[in-house]
Design a protein around this motif. Structure first.
Motif, PDB file in Angstrom:
ATOM      1  N   ILE A 427     -12.091   5.709  -1.575  1.00 12.63           N
ATOM      2  CA  ILE A 427     -11.650   4.712  -0.478  1.00 12.63           C
ATOM      3  C   ILE A 427     -10.580   3.871  -1.250  1.00 12.63           C
ATOM      4  CG2 ILE A 427     -12.639   2.487   0.190  1.00 12.63           C
ATOM      5  CD1 ILE A 427     -15.306   4.020   0.576  1.00 12.63           C
ATOM      6  N   SER A 428     -10.757   3.557  -2.643  1.00 16.19           N
ATOM      7  CA  SER A 428      -9.498   2.575  -3.096  1.00 16.19           C
ATOM      8  C   SER A 428      -8.232   3.381  -3.226  1.00 16.19           C
ATOM      9  CB  SER A 428     -10.084   2.196  -4.664  1.00 16.19           C
ATOM     10  OG  SER A 428      -9.994   3.185  -5.552  1.00 16.19           O
ATOM     11  N   ALA A 429      -8.441   4.704  -3.377  1.00 13.64           N
ATOM     12  CA  ALA A 429      -7.276   5.385  -3.536  1.00 13.64           C
ATOM     13  C   ALA A 429      -6.424   5.306  -2.150  1.00 13.64           C
ATOM     14  CB  ALA A 429      -7.369   6.878  -3.885  1.00 13.64           C
ATOM     15  N   VAL A 430      -7.076   5.418  -0.996  1.00 15.44           N
ATOM     16  CA  VAL A 430      -6.489   5.216   0.465  1.00 15.44           C
ATOM     17  C   VAL A 430      -5.979   3.927   0.687  1.00 15.44           C
ATOM     18  CG1 VAL A 430      -7.014   5.465   2.791  1.00 15.44           C
ATOM     19  CG2 VAL A 430      -7.712   7.220   1.307  1.00 15.44           C
ATOM     20  N   ILE A 431      -6.729   2.911   0.143  1.00 17.88           N
ATOM     21  CA  ILE A 431      -6.424   1.633   0.148  1.00 17.88           C
ATOM     22  C   ILE A 431      -5.172   1.412  -0.419  1.00 17.88           C
ATOM     23  CG2 ILE A 431      -6.864  -1.033  -0.423  1.00 17.88           C
ATOM     24  CD1 ILE A 431      -9.879  -0.194   0.003  1.00 17.88           C
ATOM     25  N   VAL A 432      -5.071   1.824  -1.797  1.00 18.61           N
ATOM     26  CA  VAL A 432      -3.736   1.787  -2.443  1.00 18.61           C
ATOM     27  C   VAL A 432      -2.397   2.312  -1.686  1.00 18.61           C
ATOM     28  CG1 VAL A 432      -2.375   2.576  -4.307  1.00 18.61           C
ATOM     29  CG2 VAL A 432      -4.921   1.640  -4.706  1.00 18.61           C
ATOM     30  N   PHE A 433      -2.702   3.556  -0.992  1.00 23.31           N
ATOM     31  CA  PHE A 433      -1.626   4.017  -0.318  1.00 23.31           C
ATOM     32  C   PHE A 433      -1.347   3.359   0.709  1.00 23.31           C
ATOM     33  CE2 PHE A 433      -0.387   6.918   2.583  1.00 23.31           C
ATOM     34  CZ  PHE A 433       0.717   7.843   2.039  1.00 23.31           C
ATOM     35  N   VAL A 434      -2.256   3.019   1.528  1.00 23.66           N
ATOM     36  CA  VAL A 434      -1.898   2.099   2.857  1.00 23.66           C
ATOM     37  C   VAL A 434      -1.317   0.662   2.519  1.00 23.66           C
ATOM     38  CG1 VAL A 434      -2.833   1.000   4.782  1.00 23.66           C
ATOM     39  CG2 VAL A 434      -3.730   3.188   4.230  1.00 23.66           C
ATOM     40  N   GLY A 435      -1.844  -0.175   1.440  1.00 22.94           N
ATOM     41  CA  GLY A 435      -1.198  -1.189   0.982  1.00 22.94           C
ATOM     42  C   GLY A 435       0.114  -1.262   0.404  1.00 22.94           C
ATOM     43  N   PHE A 436       0.164  -0.023  -0.238  1.00 20.84           N
ATOM     44  CA  PHE A 436       1.556   0.174  -0.884  1.00 20.84           C
ATOM     45  C   PHE A 436       2.605   0.232   0.111  1.00 20.84           C
ATOM     46  CE2 PHE A 436       4.855   2.719  -2.088  1.00 20.84           C
ATOM     47  CZ  PHE A 436       5.447   1.976  -3.299  1.00 20.84           C
ATOM     48  N   ASN A 437       2.129   1.056   1.069  1.00 10.67           N
ATOM     49  CA  ASN A 437       3.328   1.387   2.141  1.00 10.67           C
ATOM     50  C   ASN A 437       3.582   0.186   3.001  1.00 10.67           C
ATOM     51  OD1 ASN A 437       4.586   4.013   1.964  1.00 10.67           O
ATOM     52  ND2 ASN A 437       2.384   4.677   2.129  1.00 10.67           N
ATOM     53  N   PHE A 438       2.401  -0.753   3.287  1.00  9.70           N
ATOM     54  CA  PHE A 438       2.896  -1.849   4.003  1.00  9.70           C
ATOM     55  C   PHE A 438       3.388  -2.794   3.400  1.00  9.70           C
ATOM     56  CE2 PHE A 438      -0.234  -0.769   7.222  1.00  9.70           C
ATOM     57  CZ  PHE A 438       0.174  -1.268   8.250  1.00  9.70           C
ATOM     58  N   THR A 439       3.335  -2.923   1.963  1.00 11.13           N
ATOM     59  CA  THR A 439       4.199  -3.923   1.075  1.00 11.13           C
ATOM     60  C   THR A 439       5.474  -3.373   1.174  1.00 11.13           C
ATOM     61  OG1 THR A 439       2.099  -3.863  -0.265  1.00 11.13           O
ATOM     62  CG2 THR A 439       4.113  -4.948  -1.119  1.00 11.13           C
ATOM     63  N   PHE A 440       5.891  -2.374   0.834  1.00 10.29           N
ATOM     64  CA  PHE A 440       7.501  -1.573   0.509  1.00 10.29           C
ATOM     65  C   PHE A 440       8.087  -1.358   1.462  1.00 10.29           C
ATOM     66  CE2 PHE A 440       5.213  -2.449  -3.585  1.00 10.29           C
ATOM     67  CZ  PHE A 440       5.930  -3.321  -4.184  1.00 10.29           C
ATOM     68  N   MET A 441       7.503  -0.693   2.761  1.00 14.12           N
ATOM     69  CA  MET A 441       8.436  -0.073   3.791  1.00 14.12           C
ATOM     70  C   MET A 441       9.217  -1.067   4.331  1.00 14.12           C
ATOM     71  SD  MET A 441       9.424   2.750   4.649  1.00 14.12           S
ATOM     72  CE  MET A 441       8.234   4.067   4.404  1.00 14.12           C
ATOM     73  N   PRO A 442       8.534  -2.287   4.801  1.00 14.16           N
ATOM     74  CA  PRO A 442       9.192  -3.254   5.339  1.00 14.16           C
ATOM     75  C   PRO A 442      10.501  -3.864   4.500  1.00 14.16           C
ATOM     76  CG  PRO A 442       7.164  -3.825   5.277  1.00 14.16           C
ATOM     77  CD  PRO A 442       7.116  -2.703   4.609  1.00 14.16           C
ATOM     78  N   GLN A 443      10.409  -3.838   3.070  1.00 12.70           N
ATOM     79  CA  GLN A 443      11.473  -4.203   2.173  1.00 12.70           C
ATOM     80  C   GLN A 443      12.684  -3.395   2.543  1.00 12.70           C
ATOM     81  OE1 GLN A 443      10.157  -5.035  -1.733  1.00 12.70           O
ATOM     82  NE2 GLN A 443       8.302  -6.439  -0.978  1.00 12.70           N
ATOM     83  N   PHE A 444      12.304  -2.093   2.714  1.00  9.44           N
ATOM     84  CA  PHE A 444      13.797  -0.884   2.936  1.00  9.44           C
ATOM     85  C   PHE A 444      14.415  -1.781   4.111  1.00  9.44           C
ATOM     86  CE2 PHE A 444      11.518   2.473   0.787  1.00  9.44           C
ATOM     87  CZ  PHE A 444      12.302   2.843  -0.027  1.00  9.44           C
ATOM     88  N   ILE A 445      13.740  -2.055   5.413  1.00 12.80           N
ATOM     89  CA  ILE A 445      14.385  -2.633   6.422  1.00 12.80           C
ATOM     90  C   ILE A 445      14.913  -4.026   6.232  1.00 12.80           C
ATOM     91  CG2 ILE A 445      14.107  -3.229   9.041  1.00 12.80           C
ATOM     92  CD1 ILE A 445      11.582  -1.402   8.535  1.00 12.80           C
ATOM     93  N   LEU A 446      14.217  -4.878   5.491  1.00  9.90           N
ATOM     94  CA  LEU A 446      14.839  -6.342   5.129  1.00  9.90           C
ATOM     95  C   LEU A 446      16.195  -6.033   4.223  1.00  9.90           C
ATOM     96  CD1 LEU A 446      11.622  -8.033   3.866  1.00  9.90           C
ATOM     97  CD2 LEU A 446      13.522  -8.919   5.622  1.00  9.90           C
ATOM     98  N   GLY A 447      16.161  -4.863   3.388  1.00 12.85           N
ATOM     99  CA  GLY A 447      17.202  -4.701   2.458  1.00 12.85           C
ATOM    100  C   GLY A 447      18.489  -4.386   3.419  1.00 12.85           C
ATOM    101  N   TYR A 448      18.212  -3.463   4.157  1.00 17.01           N
ATOM    102  CA  TYR A 448      19.277  -2.879   5.009  1.00 17.01           C
ATOM    103  C   TYR A 448      19.722  -3.860   5.951  1.00 17.01           C
ATOM    104  CZ  TYR A 448      21.849  -0.170   8.378  1.00 17.01           C
ATOM    105  OH  TYR A 448      22.774   0.589   9.070  1.00 17.01           O
ATOM    106  N   LEU A 449      18.934  -4.910   6.539  1.00 14.54           N
ATOM    107  CA  LEU A 449      19.234  -6.067   7.030  1.00 14.54           C
ATOM    108  C   LEU A 449      20.165  -7.249   6.476  1.00 14.54           C
ATOM    109  CD1 LEU A 449      16.048  -6.338   9.470  1.00 14.54           C
ATOM    110  CD2 LEU A 449      18.585  -5.341  10.150  1.00 14.54           C
ATOM    111  N   GLY A 450      20.122  -7.002   5.104  1.00 18.28           N
ATOM    112  CA  GLY A 450      20.948  -7.939   4.229  1.00 18.28           C
ATOM    113  C   GLY A 450      19.920  -9.091   3.371  1.00 18.28           C
ATOM    114  N   MET A 451      18.771  -8.923   3.353  1.00 20.21           N
ATOM    115  CA  MET A 451      17.923  -9.813   2.478  1.00 20.21           C
ATOM    116  C   MET A 451      18.432  -9.540   1.171  1.00 20.21           C
ATOM    117  SD  MET A 451      15.235 -12.092   2.570  1.00 20.21           S
ATOM    118  CE  MET A 451      14.502 -12.627   0.885  1.00 20.21           C
TER     119      MET A 451
END
Ligand SMILES: [Cu+2]
Lengths: 551, 109, 227
Positions: A427-451
């Motif tokens: 359970i915790s491995a899956v939580i890490v995987f999901v939480g990680f992607n929610f944390t950092f996937m948006p940051q790719f977009i943010l960076g691309y948009l110029g943040m």
């Protein structure tokens, strides 16, 4: 030294019950105990670094800078980076799992220089104590990269003390690497040729190479920076005729390869887990082994890709860019070989394997976005944005920390003699995987948009993505905290682990769980290639008889 | 373990010969440094000085440190060390050399 | 093949043979020297960049150093390397007295080097050439401010590199002292002498660093003498 009465419950002597006093731990020369000392210390640093990370994500929930002052925010993200990199990621797998497992995997009684090994932990703690002193005095605000002239003249924080701390900590890393290299060269069991070594050992050999050759350069660099700050010596400060880009050259000569200090051991862990969880020999063993060395060598040729937007010459930029692409080749070789290993294997989805599969996906994304950044033109747009932040977190968290957690679960029964609760683990491995992607996937977009990175406030348009990221960070934190509790719980209440709970291959599974102080009660001789799971039954029996032979 | 590490004892005669060579090279490098060779070719002074120093260092490594008689592994370690040092020096200096206007504008007196 | 020598003199418990222990020690020292090479290498890089950026300032700065004292120290170090090599030789053939003698000569030469270095440093401080507070390059009034700064950068590199080198000499002297005591007690035999060899490697390495420092720091401005 041993004053306590042992003959109570434990009939077998292990490295854990060989002395219960504090002194027996603090003065131990046993590589396994030193590994646990490191585990304990870096867990504390991970918590501190994690608190800083939470502060960053909390501040960024709203566009306005309302939680922290700009100055505090600078200190928070700097301390997050410094502590996570120098005091958690770099020692994580080598100093904990490597220290514990490497000699056992080689069939040796200990590392080549046990006293140096203990010294390395004390040096680490001294460096850590100085960093804590820095932290209590408000931390530093330069970013973990310490670029002058800001760090040498303008910053009003404890840069000198932080520099001294990193200088000292570097030597603990060097001593670990030195010990590993000599141990691998001279202390392999009879019959354990280079190409019978587990890939974990190959990965650690490559890592040690980087630690030995790179770390002294960062040591001399921070020393020069401390001098520059104290005496204005004019080496890095342009106002005094110095050259700040020279600092960046020297800093990244170490700090790019340092990424491989973090990721290579993780790759070694993944090789072990994947081979075991698919019951197959790692596909292309030789390629995976040599690609570790190739990464160690190529990793030293690419540092200029951090300096595309400085006064570095365009031609140097082109060379560094091309070689940066080349370094993707050995990483890709590894990834494809792991996939080929999984193909048609009998895959079991244990906790370590879930982490390993997560590693494959996340490291691929982290590596590929690295190629975007090493493209000269695109980097001008993406430099110092959240795209970079997301990229290196995919490599360092998605690669290094996930590998560390996978390895910790995989070898936990061996280290403690107890099983961790498997369901909670999954359970915790899956939580890490999901939480990680929610944390950092948006940051790719943010960076691309110029943040831009390192900003404590932003335009309101970015808020949705930032809130997503902060929400993901909360989930991720839960995923990281869970193992902390159930692993600690299992030390006392977990089910007793058999010698080889995974029916895995490798010398470490042929000895008892937890191993005796001298690692083996017999002199191991290796007669098979690595990962020959056909032989695992007989090897397991050898381990059992070995355990029975215990005096 | 490796079989070629049986211990080779270097005779003192060789040590004294190397000592003589080191002294001669020291004298050469001091003597040459008296002259400004920049009139012949700009970097000639430093090239001579570094060549002599490299020869001296090689003698020390090969004979005093016994690398000539050591195992392959030791020799590989020495070569790897030089290789990595060169990576750092060459790639960094190459960047400076490839910049336009280095070192003239900064170096002007 | 293991186990037969459990009580062999000088063998640590986790090694299975003297040969293995000796090999580990030697390789360990060589790998440590790799680290040292890169450590000094960083300073050599700084030197290379600034020497090319400020050629004139470096010549002027180098001219402030004493070739006589630097040359003397070069000779002292080379001789000490020979005596160190001889110490290793005597440890290999098992001549205890000569081993102690050669180690002691090496230590004395190392101390001579440090004393000379001390006088050099003191002279620099007295002439306000330590490049921190109160630094004053000679002929400064004739020189542009930027030029003054160049000499200062050179002197920083001089103090940093020779200072690091001297620190290594001090550590080496400490090692020699321990070796002398051990040799005096008869700890070394023809089959157990790797501490002498390993310290020898370190000592020679420190000598090599000086072999490069001497021309780079002292001789760069030597041709200005008499102009
Ligand atoms: Cu990089």
């Amino acid at each position: 030294m041993a004053t306590e009465v042992i003959e109570k419950v434990e009939s077998r002597s292990t490295y854990l019950n060989n002395g219960h006093t504090v002194k027996s731990w603090l003065l131990t020369l046993d590589h396994k105990r030193i590994g646990l000392l490191y585990l304990f210390s870096i867990s504390i640093f991970f918590l501190i670094g994690g608190i800083y990370a939470s502060l960053i994500r909390l501040e960024l929930v709203t566009p306005e800078g309302d939680l922290l002052t700009p100055d505090t925010y600078n200190r928070v993200f700097t301390m997050h980076g410094v502590i996570m990199i120098f005091f958690f990621l770099i020692p994580s797998i080598p100093a904990v799992l490597g220290n514990f497992l490497l000699p056992i995997m080689l069939g040796a009684k200990d590392v080549a220089f046990p006293k140096l090994n203990l010294l390395s932990w004390y040096i680490f703690m001294l460096g850590g104590a100085l960093m804590m002193y820095t932290l209590i005095n408000g931390g530093i605000d330069t970013g973990w990269t310490f670029y002058p002239p800001y760090s040498s003249i303008y910053s009003n924080s404890e840069v000198t003390m932080a520099g001294v701390s990193i200088f000292i900590t570097g030597f603990s890393s060097i001593l670990t690497g030195l010990n590993f290299m000599v141990t691998i060269h001279t202390m392999r069991a009879p019959g354990l040729t280079w190409f019978r070594l587990p890939l974990f050992v190959w990965a650690h050999y490559a890592t040690s190479l980087i630690q030995i050759l790179g770390t002294p350069v960062i040591a001399i660099t921070v020393l020069a920076l401390a001098l520059e700050r104290t005496f204005q010596i004019g080496i890095f400060d342009p106002k005094l005729g110095g050259d700040p880009v020279l600092f960046q050259h020297m800093f990244w000569f170490y700090s790019h390869p340092a990424v491989y200090i973090m990721i290579l051991p993780s790759m070694g862990v993944i090789s072990e887990i994947i081979a075991n969880s698919t019951r197959k020999r790692v596909f292309g063993y030789h390629f995976v082994a040599f690609s570790s060395l190739a990464i160690a060598v190529f990793g030293f040729l690419v540092w200029g890709h951090h300096m595309f937007t400085t006064s570095q010459s365009m031609y140097a930029g082109m060379v560094f860019s091309i070689i940066s692409y080349a370094v993707a080749i050995p990483s890709a070789i590894k990834t494809f070989n792991w996939l080929a290993t999984i193909y048609k294997g009998s895959v079991s989805f244990s906790t370590p394997m879930i982490y390993a599969l997560a590693f494959l996906g996340l490291f691929t994304i982290g590596g590929m976005t690295g190629l975007f950044l090493s493209a000269l033109g695109l980097d001008i747009h993406l430099h110092d944005t959240y795209f970079v932040v997301a990229h290196f977190h995919y490599v360092m968290v998605g690669g290094a920390i996930i590998g560390y957690l996978g390895g910790l679960h995989y070898w936990w029964p061996k280290m403690t003699g107890r099983l961790y609760p498997e369901t909670l683990g999954r359970i915790s491995a899956v939580i890490v995987f999901v939480g990680f992607n929610f944390t950092f996937m948006p940051q790719f977009i943010l960076g691309y948009l110029g943040m831009p990175r390192r900003y404590y406030a932003y335009v309101p348009e970015f808020q949705v993505l930032h809130v997503l990221s902060s929400g993901g960070a909360f989930v991720l934190a839960v995923g990281f905290m869970l193992p902390l509790f159930y692993l600690a719980w299992s030390i006392k209440y977990g089910q007793k682990a058999p010698n080889n709970p995974w029916t895995a291959f490798g010398l470490e599974w042929q000895t008892a769980s937890p191993p005796p102080t001298e690692n083996f009660t017999y002199n191991p001789v290796v007669t098979t290639e690595a990962y020959e799971f056909e032989h695992v039954e007989e090897i397991r029996n050898a381990g059992k008889t070995g355990a029975i032979q215990t005096a | 373990m490796s079989d070629h590490t049986e211990h080779h004892i270097v005779s003192p005669k060789i040590y004294f010969a190397i000592f003589g060579a080191l002294m001669v090279f020291t004298a050469i490098t001091v003597a040459v440094a008296r002259f400004d060779l920049a009139s012949v070719w700009g970097p000639l002074n430093i090239i001579v000085a570094m060549t002599v120093a490299t020869i001296k260092a090689t003698l020390v490594v090969l004979y005093f440190m016994h690398v000539r008689y050591s195992s392959k592994l030791t020799q590989v370690i020495v070569i790897a060390g030089l290789f990595w040092l060169l990576i750092m020096l060459v790639l960094t200096i190459a960047d400076y050399v490839a910049r336009t206007g280095w070192p003239t504008p900064l170096g002007q007196v | 093949m293991a186990d037969s020598h459990a009580s062999q003199y000088g063998l640590a418990h986790h090694f299975s043979s003297m040969e293995q222990q000796r090999e580990a020690g030697t390789i360990g020292m060589w790998i440590f020297l790799l680290t040292e090479l890169m450590f000094f290498g960083g300073m050599f890089l700084v030197y290379a960049i600034f020497r090319t950026t400020y050629p004139a300032g470096f010549e002027q700065g180098s001219h402030l150093l004493s070739v006589k004292l630097g040359g003397l120290n070069t000779i002292v170090l080379i001789v000490s390397s020979v005596t160190m090599a001889m110490a290793v030789y005597y440890s290999q053939i098992g001549e205890k007295k000569r081993l102690v003698g050669m180690l002691s000569v090496t230590l004395v030469l190392g101390l001579v080097f440090l004393v000379v270095k001390y006088f050099e440093y003191r002279e620099k401080f007295e002439h306000h050439l330590f490049p921190a507070m109160g630094f004053y390059a000679p002929d400064a009034e004739h020189l542009a401010l930027q030029y003054h700064q160049q000499v200062r950068v050179f002197l920083w590199i001089y103090f940093a590199m020779t200072g690091l080198h001297a620190l290594h000499m001090i550590i080496g002297a400490g090692m020699l002292l321990v070796l002398i005591l051990m040799a005096h007690k008869g700890r070394f035999t023809t089959s157990y002498n790797s501490p002498v060899e390993i310290c020898g490697l370190y000592w020679h390495f420190v000598d090599i660093v000086w072999i490069f420092l001497f021309p780079l720091l002292y001789l760069t401005g030597y041709h200005l003498t008499g102009h």
